[in-house]
Every structure is written in C-alpha cells, then in structure tokens.
Design a protein around this motif. Structure first.
Motif, PDB file in Angstrom:
ATOM      1  N   THR A  42      35.205 101.869  64.426  1.00 10.05           N
ATOM      2  CA  THR A  42      36.511 102.511  64.423  1.00 10.05           C
ATOM      3  C   THR A  42      36.966 102.653  65.870  1.00 10.05           C
ATOM      4  O   THR A  42      36.146 102.607  66.791  1.00 10.05           O
ATOM      5  CB  THR A  42      36.471 103.873  63.694  1.00 10.05           C
ATOM      6  OG1 THR A  42      37.791 104.355  63.562  1.00 10.05           O
ATOM      7  CG2 THR A  42      35.608 104.878  64.428  1.00 10.05           C
TER       8      THR A  42
ATOM      9  N   LEU B 286      40.900  94.557  65.684  1.00 10.68           N
ATOM     10  CA  LEU B 286      41.575  95.244  64.580  1.00 10.68           C
ATOM     11  C   LEU B 286      42.925  94.613  64.251  1.00 10.68           C
ATOM     12  O   LEU B 286      43.323  94.559  63.093  1.00 10.68           O
ATOM     13  CB  LEU B 286      41.751  96.729  64.914  1.00 10.68           C
ATOM     14  CG  LEU B 286      40.470  97.550  64.943  1.00 10.68           C
ATOM     15  CD1 LEU B 286      40.759  98.978  65.397  1.00 10.68           C
ATOM     16  CD2 LEU B 286      39.783  97.553  63.591  1.00 10.68           C
TER      17      LEU B 286
ATOM     18  N   SER C  55      42.597  91.236  61.712  1.00  9.35           N
ATOM     19  CA  SER C  55      41.631  91.516  60.657  1.00  9.35           C
ATOM     20  C   SER C  55      42.327  91.440  59.305  1.00  9.35           C
ATOM     21  O   SER C  55      43.547  91.366  59.226  1.00  9.35           O
ATOM     22  CB  SER C  55      41.025  92.909  60.861  1.00  9.35           C
ATOM     23  OG  SER C  55      42.035  93.889  60.831  1.00  9.35           O
ATOM     24  N   VAL C  56      41.523  91.431  58.265  1.00 11.94           N
ATOM     25  CA  VAL C  56      42.069  91.464  56.906  1.00 11.94           C
ATOM     26  C   VAL C  56      41.539  92.713  56.224  1.00 11.94           C
ATOM     27  O   VAL C  56      40.429  93.168  56.498  1.00 11.94           O
ATOM     28  CB  VAL C  56      41.683  90.202  56.088  1.00 11.94           C
ATOM     29  CG1 VAL C  56      42.317  88.965  56.666  1.00 11.94           C
ATOM     30  CG2 VAL C  56      40.183  90.032  56.014  1.00 11.94           C
ATOM     31  N   LYS C  57      42.353  93.276  55.356  1.00 11.16           N
ATOM     32  CA  LYS C  57      41.940  94.476  54.620  1.00 11.16           C
ATOM     33  C   LYS C  57      41.279  94.063  53.313  1.00 11.16           C
ATOM     34  O   LYS C  57      41.707  93.102  52.667  1.00 11.16           O
ATOM     35  CB  LYS C  57      43.139  95.361  54.321  1.00 11.16           C
ATOM     36  CG  LYS C  57      43.717  96.021  55.545  1.00 11.16           C
ATOM     37  CD  LYS C  57      44.872  96.924  55.176  1.00 11.16           C
ATOM     38  CE  LYS C  57      45.447  97.581  56.424  1.00 11.16           C
ATOM     39  NZ  LYS C  57      46.567  98.471  56.096  1.00 11.16           N
ATOM     40  N   THR C  58      40.240  94.798  52.961  1.00 11.03           N
ATOM     41  CA  THR C  58      39.573  94.568  51.685  1.00 11.03           C
ATOM     42  C   THR C  58      39.043  95.904  51.173  1.00 11.03           C
ATOM     43  O   THR C  58      38.784  96.812  51.950  1.00 11.03           O
ATOM     44  CB  THR C  58      38.439  93.522  51.809  1.00 11.03           C
ATOM     45  OG1 THR C  58      37.949  93.209  50.512  1.00 11.03           O
ATOM     46  CG2 THR C  58      37.300  94.033  52.673  1.00 11.03           C
TER      47      THR C  58
ATOM     48  N   THR D 290      39.258 101.286  51.647  1.00 11.23           N
ATOM     49  CA  THR D 290      39.805 100.063  52.222  1.00 11.23           C
ATOM     50  C   THR D 290      39.299  99.949  53.651  1.00 11.23           C
ATOM     51  O   THR D 290      39.386 100.904  54.429  1.00 11.23           O
ATOM     52  CB  THR D 290      41.343 100.100  52.212  1.00 11.23           C
ATOM     53  OG1 THR D 290      41.781 100.238  50.853  1.00 11.23           O
ATOM     54  CG2 THR D 290      41.923  98.820  52.795  1.00 11.23           C
TER      55      THR D 290
ATOM     56  N   LYS E  92      38.922  97.206  57.195  1.00 10.48           N
ATOM     57  CA  LYS E  92      39.403  96.002  57.849  1.00 10.48           C
ATOM     58  C   LYS E  92      38.191  95.167  58.238  1.00 10.48           C
ATOM     59  O   LYS E  92      37.239  95.682  58.822  1.00 10.48           O
ATOM     60  CB  LYS E  92      40.206  96.338  59.103  1.00 10.48           C
ATOM     61  CG  LYS E  92      41.540  96.961  58.821  1.00 10.48           C
ATOM     62  CD  LYS E  92      42.288  97.185  60.118  1.00 10.48           C
ATOM     63  CE  LYS E  92      43.668  97.728  59.859  1.00 10.48           C
ATOM     64  NZ  LYS E  92      44.422  97.922  61.116  1.00 10.48           N
TER      65      LYS E  92
ATOM     66  N   VAL F 213      37.013  92.162  60.535  1.00  8.51           N
ATOM     67  CA  VAL F 213      37.436  91.450  61.738  1.00  8.51           C
ATOM     68  C   VAL F 213      37.249  89.951  61.551  1.00  8.51           C
ATOM     69  O   VAL F 213      36.237  89.500  61.017  1.00  8.51           O
ATOM     70  CB  VAL F 213      36.604  91.937  62.945  1.00  8.51           C
ATOM     71  CG1 VAL F 213      36.935  91.156  64.198  1.00  8.51           C
ATOM     72  CG2 VAL F 213      36.806  93.420  63.155  1.00  8.51           C
ATOM     73  N   SER F 214      38.219  89.191  62.026  1.00 16.23           N
ATOM     74  CA  SER F 214      38.090  87.733  61.969  1.00 16.23           C
ATOM     75  C   SER F 214      37.024  87.299  62.968  1.00 16.23           C
ATOM     76  O   SER F 214      36.873  87.903  64.037  1.00 16.23           O
ATOM     77  CB  SER F 214      39.416  87.055  62.294  1.00 16.23           C
ATOM     78  OG  SER F 214      39.538  86.791  63.665  1.00 16.23           O
TER      79      SER F 214
END
Length: 186
Positions: free
Chosen positions: A17, A46, A49-52, A63, A65, A67-68
């Motif tokens: 975080t 951040l 990134s994609v949320k899942t 939820t 994030k 990171v790619s």
C-alpha cells in the motif's frame, strides 16, 4: 508479510500500500484482514495495475490492485540506485531478473504496455531509469549486480550463477521489452 503458495513455495504474494506522511510510520497496515507493507514510490506500479476481487478465508471479498509486471520491473530498475535503499538494491535487481524470466514468453505482448509506461515517465524518472540500467548492466556491472548474483546463486530456482549470465538475461530483456534505445551497451 508474505503469503506463500504451499504447493509452489518459490511463489508468493506480497500486499503493498502507499505510505504517506511521516517516514516513521513503517508498520504493516491491516486491510481486510491482510497485512500490507506501506511503501513510498509505488505510484508507477499502482497507476499501471488492474483491479480484481479476492475472497478471503473469512468469506469477505476485497478488491485489490495487481501490479503489471512491466510497471513492477521499470519501478524496480528506477529505485535500484536510490541512496536510501542500500539494503534492498541487490533484491531489486534479482526481482528484475525474475520478472524477465517469468514473463519471457510474453515480452511481445507486454511491449506495448512498456511503451505506454515509458512515455508516461517524467524526465527525472527517465534519467534514473537510464542511469540504473547503465550502472548495473553495462561493462563490468556494479557492486550491486555482484551482490544480486550472490543472492541468485544461494537461492537457486534455475537462476544464473554468474554475473555474465545474469547481465545477459537482463540486457536482452531490456532490449526486447523496453526497446533498443534503453538497452545497455554490451
């Protein structure tokens, strides 16, 4: 805190975080029952990134994030020379190596994302990225690269055992993912 996959202990998940405010506030934060390490300088990661949704053992769904790998790798390269990270620099380079190894078959698919992230970097971040690449992976390398190879040889997992092998993997990874203009001189 690391969450290790029992059937594959070489893989783990670490929750992060953004750390804000006083630098003395370095304790892990509990978010949805999961410990997350607060870090400065993870804005690049951040932002890319994609949320899942993740179901916790309690049944609660949170939820997060993810990171790619490209943002993670570029971020690790950028911070690998920062003066306040002496204890983590070798690990940063090892993470770079591992990211290239894990995603070597997806470099073509990830190159568009790399272009997007690289074009979003400010001048200072671009300079730090270029400086880190040159410092660690051109010529004879750096003391940090030497330490990273030492870590690599002790942790196994098919990682390279020599500086030359380590450097070559990262040099080729940079060339094919980030582009020839970022590639270190061999």
């Amino acid at each position: 805190r690391r969450y290790v996959l029992e059937d594959q202990p070489e893989f783990y998940v670490q929750f992060l975080t953004r750390r804000q405010g006083d630098d003395r506030m370095r304790k892990a934060q509990e978010i949805g029952g999961v410990l997350a390490a607060p870090l400065r300088g993870i804005d690049l990661a951040l932002a890319n990134s994609v949320k899942t949704d993740v179901a916790l053992g309690t049944g609660e769904v949170i939820t997060v994030k993810v990171v790619s790998p490209v943002a993670f790798l570029i971020g690790k390269l950028i911070v690998s020379n920062q003066p306040n990270r002496e204890d983590n620099r070798a690990k940063d380079l090892l993470y770079v190596l591992d990211t290239f190894r894990l995603f070597e078959n997806a470099i073509d698919e990830l190159s568009d994302e790399a272009d997007k992230i690289l074009s979003s970097l400010g001048k200072a971040q671009s300079r730090r990225l270029r400086y880190s690449i040159r410092t660690h992976f051109e010529g004879v390398g750096s003391p940090t690269l030497h330490q990273a190879v030492e870590l690599s040889s002790h942790t196994g997992g098919g990682r390279p055992q020599s500086e030359e092998q380590f450097r070559l993997i990262v040099q080729y990874g940079i060339q094919f993912l980030l582009g020839k203009e970022w590639a270190p001189e061999k």
